[in-house]
Design a protein around this motif. Structure first.
Motif, short mmCIF file in Angstrom:
data_model
loop_
_atom_site.label_atom_id
_atom_site.label_comp_id
_atom_site.label_asym_id
_atom_site.label_seq_id
_atom_site.Cartn_x
_atom_site.Cartn_y
_atom_site.Cartn_z
N TYR A 80 -14.85 36.21 5.69
CA TYR A 80 -15.09 36.90 4.43
C TYR A 80 -14.93 38.40 4.62
N ARG A 81 -14.43 39.07 3.62
CA ARG A 81 -14.09 40.48 3.73
C ARG A 81 -15.31 41.38 3.64
N TYR A 82 -16.46 40.84 3.27
CA TYR A 82 -17.69 41.61 3.20
C TYR A 82 -18.85 40.63 3.13
N ASP A 83 -20.05 41.13 3.32
CA ASP A 83 -21.26 40.32 3.23
C ASP A 83 -21.77 40.38 1.79
N VAL A 84 -21.47 39.35 1.02
CA VAL A 84 -21.81 39.37 -0.40
C VAL A 84 -23.32 39.35 -0.62
N THR A 85 -24.08 38.89 0.37
CA THR A 85 -25.53 38.82 0.20
C THR A 85 -26.18 40.20 0.15
N THR A 86 -25.43 41.24 0.51
CA THR A 86 -25.98 42.61 0.45
C THR A 86 -25.63 43.32 -0.86
N SER A 87 -24.89 42.64 -1.75
CA SER A 87 -24.52 43.27 -3.02
C SER A 87 -25.75 43.58 -3.87
N GLU A 88 -25.75 44.74 -4.46
CA GLU A 88 -26.86 45.15 -5.32
C GLU A 88 -26.71 44.55 -6.71
N TRP A 106 -14.84 43.90 -3.97
CA TRP A 106 -14.45 42.65 -4.64
C TRP A 106 -13.04 42.75 -5.21
N ASN A 107 -12.28 41.66 -5.11
CA ASN A 107 -10.93 41.61 -5.64
C ASN A 107 -10.80 40.39 -6.52
N PRO A 114 0.78 35.98 -3.12
CA PRO A 114 1.01 35.00 -2.06
C PRO A 114 1.36 35.62 -0.72
N ASP A 115 1.77 36.88 -0.69
CA ASP A 115 2.16 37.50 0.57
C ASP A 115 0.96 37.94 1.38
N GLU A 116 -0.17 38.22 0.71
CA GLU A 116 -1.33 38.75 1.41
C GLU A 116 -2.49 37.77 1.48
N ASN A 117 -2.48 36.74 0.66
CA ASN A 117 -3.63 35.88 0.57
C ASN A 117 -3.40 34.51 1.17
N GLU A 118 -4.48 33.84 1.44
CA GLU A 118 -4.43 32.58 2.16
C GLU A 118 -4.02 31.40 1.28
N VAL A 119 -4.24 31.54 -0.03
CA VAL A 119 -3.83 30.51 -0.96
C VAL A 119 -2.94 31.15 -2.01
N CYS A 120 -1.96 30.43 -2.51
CA CYS A 120 -1.03 31.06 -3.44
C CYS A 120 -0.45 30.01 -4.37
N TRP A 121 0.36 30.48 -5.32
CA TRP A 121 0.98 29.59 -6.29
C TRP A 121 2.47 29.45 -5.98
N VAL A 164 -12.07 21.77 -1.21
CA VAL A 164 -13.06 22.84 -1.28
C VAL A 164 -12.65 23.94 -0.32
N LEU A 165 -12.29 25.10 -0.88
CA LEU A 165 -11.76 26.22 -0.10
C LEU A 165 -12.68 27.43 -0.18
N SER A 166 -12.78 28.17 0.90
CA SER A 166 -13.53 29.42 0.90
C SER A 166 -12.83 30.45 0.03
N ASN A 167 -13.60 31.27 -0.65
CA ASN A 167 -13.08 32.46 -1.31
C ASN A 167 -13.45 33.64 -0.43
N VAL A 168 -12.46 34.27 0.19
CA VAL A 168 -12.75 35.35 1.14
C VAL A 168 -13.24 36.62 0.46
N THR A 169 -13.13 36.68 -0.88
CA THR A 169 -13.70 37.79 -1.64
C THR A 169 -14.73 37.22 -2.61
N PRO A 170 -15.88 36.79 -2.12
CA PRO A 170 -16.84 36.07 -2.96
C PRO A 170 -17.54 36.97 -3.97
N VAL A 171 -17.90 36.36 -5.09
CA VAL A 171 -18.73 37.03 -6.09
C VAL A 171 -20.20 36.83 -5.77
N GLU A 172 -20.54 35.65 -5.27
CA GLU A 172 -21.92 35.36 -4.90
C GLU A 172 -21.94 34.41 -3.71
#
Length: 376
Positions: A80-88, A106-107, A114-121, A164-172
């Protein structure tokens, strides 16, 4: 405690290994991952599902334990690109108690490049790079043949399953993609089979903090869901409603939300969820056929689904709101925007995408007509 964090790398090894020969086997490349099989009953068999009390403080279900163990395993591996549990997070002052979250990294458009991300269309299909990014794939969920659910620690990916896939830029916390895989005749339109499978995921996770989201924005739409945990009720979940259609005690009920800035509908069921799922899938297909964007939230362990039809994009309304924004949770990438946000600004933002009253009347009539037809 909302979710029990699992850091036991041996979780899968402690689960009993059933006879894998009885589970549907269809290879997706050469990858082998954990496979959770639902019980053989469908959503219209209300008996087996009565045992799910949906109490968050209880021990997690097998499916939730699998989800959290796999998600936290990827967290400790640093994908994951950051620790979402620390989000205010704060409550925006005002009557409706909207939620604001500060996440400067967050993104929202993680899937779009598709060139930068792990899943694409690729065309109309969701493509996963199995070889280079297999760590993103946590497990899959499929229908089973046994009377009770079963977990197979390692198996090929079957057709007619949910990846079931990880979202490397999670919202929560626990943010994942739920991607229908290998359904016969599947298209970009919402279909009842995929929606039923995802609703069963929400049901068997058995935690009211776990929500499932779907966004259909025009002109291009793709069939994948998102899910994550929210510690507190979302503002839309506590709004008053008025009943539009009801097929009887314990059955399906369609309601309209009162005094909410986005005109929205609630599909509620206490026993037979299959009718609600079929009605919603048909309504979504009709909306998409008319190029009407929409989002929905699956809440309360699958028993409640909030539908948010939205205006088509125009020069003054450049984009649709995400399903969690429609639900009253807003993510800000700027400290200044986060500090200065007001309820008035959020009300205005939500109102710009809401259907007008005549358009909403048409949608309500459509929903009641479809519900009456399918429930008869």
């Amino acid at each position: 405690m909302v979710v029990k964090q699992l850091k036991d790398d041996n979780f899968l090894l402690k689960c009993a290994t059933p006879d894998q020969a009885k589970c549907p086997q269809f290879s997706c490349g050469s990858i082998q991952i954990p496979l959770y099989c639902f019980a053989s009953q469908s959503l219209d068999d209300s008996g087996p599902f009565g045992r799910f009390s949906c109490i968050p403080d209880d021990e997690p279900s097998t499916l939730e334990s699998l989800l959290l163990a796999q998600w936290e395993d990827r967290m400790w591996k640093g994908i994951y690109r950051y620790d979402v549990t620390t989000s205010e997070i704060k409550i925006i002052g005002g009557r409706r108690k909207f939620l604001a979250q500060l996440n400067e990294e967050w993104n929202m458009d993680h899937l779009s490049d598709p060139d930068e991300n792990e899943v694409c269309w690729r065309g109309d299909s969701f493509i996963f790079n199995w070889v280079k990014h297999h760590e993103e794939l946590l497990f899959c969920v499929a229908s089973g043949e046994k009377a009770i659910p079963e977990l197979i620690p390692t198996a090929p990916v079957p057709n007619a399953s949910i990846l079931v896939l990880s979202n490397v830029t999670p919202v929560e916390y626990g943010h994942v993609f739920l991607v229908p895989h290998g359904f016969t005749g599947i298209s970009q339109f919402m279909d009842a089979r995929s929606l039923e499978m995802v609703t069963r995921v929400a049901m068997e996770v058995n935690n009211r903090s776990f929500r499932v989201f779907y966004d259909c924005s025009m002109p291009s739409a793709s069939l994948y869901f998102q899910a994550c945990y929210f510690s507190n009720p979302l503002p839309v979940e506590v709004m008053p409603v008025v009943t539009l259609w009801d097929n009887g005690l314990g059955g399906t009920r369609i309601c309209s939300l009162i005094d909410y800035p986005i005109k929205a509908l609630l599909f509620e069921s206490k026993s037979n969820l299959k009718v609600s799922v079929e009605v919603l899938a048909e309504i979504c297909s009709c909306l998409q056929g008319k190029n009407i964007p929409y989002s929905f939230l699956i809440s309360d362990c699958g028993k409640r689904i909030f539908l948010f039809p939205q205006q088509m994009r125009t020069s003054t309304n450049s984009h649709a709101l995400s399903s969690w924004e429609c639900s009253g949770h807003f993510v800000f990438k700027s400290r200044n925007d986060f500090d200065q946000v007001t309820e008035e600004a959020m009300l205005k933002r939500m109102a710009t995408v809401s259907l007008d009253e005549p358009g909403f009347q048409v949608v309500k009539q459509l929903c009641c007509s479809i519900a009456s037809k399918l429930a008869s």
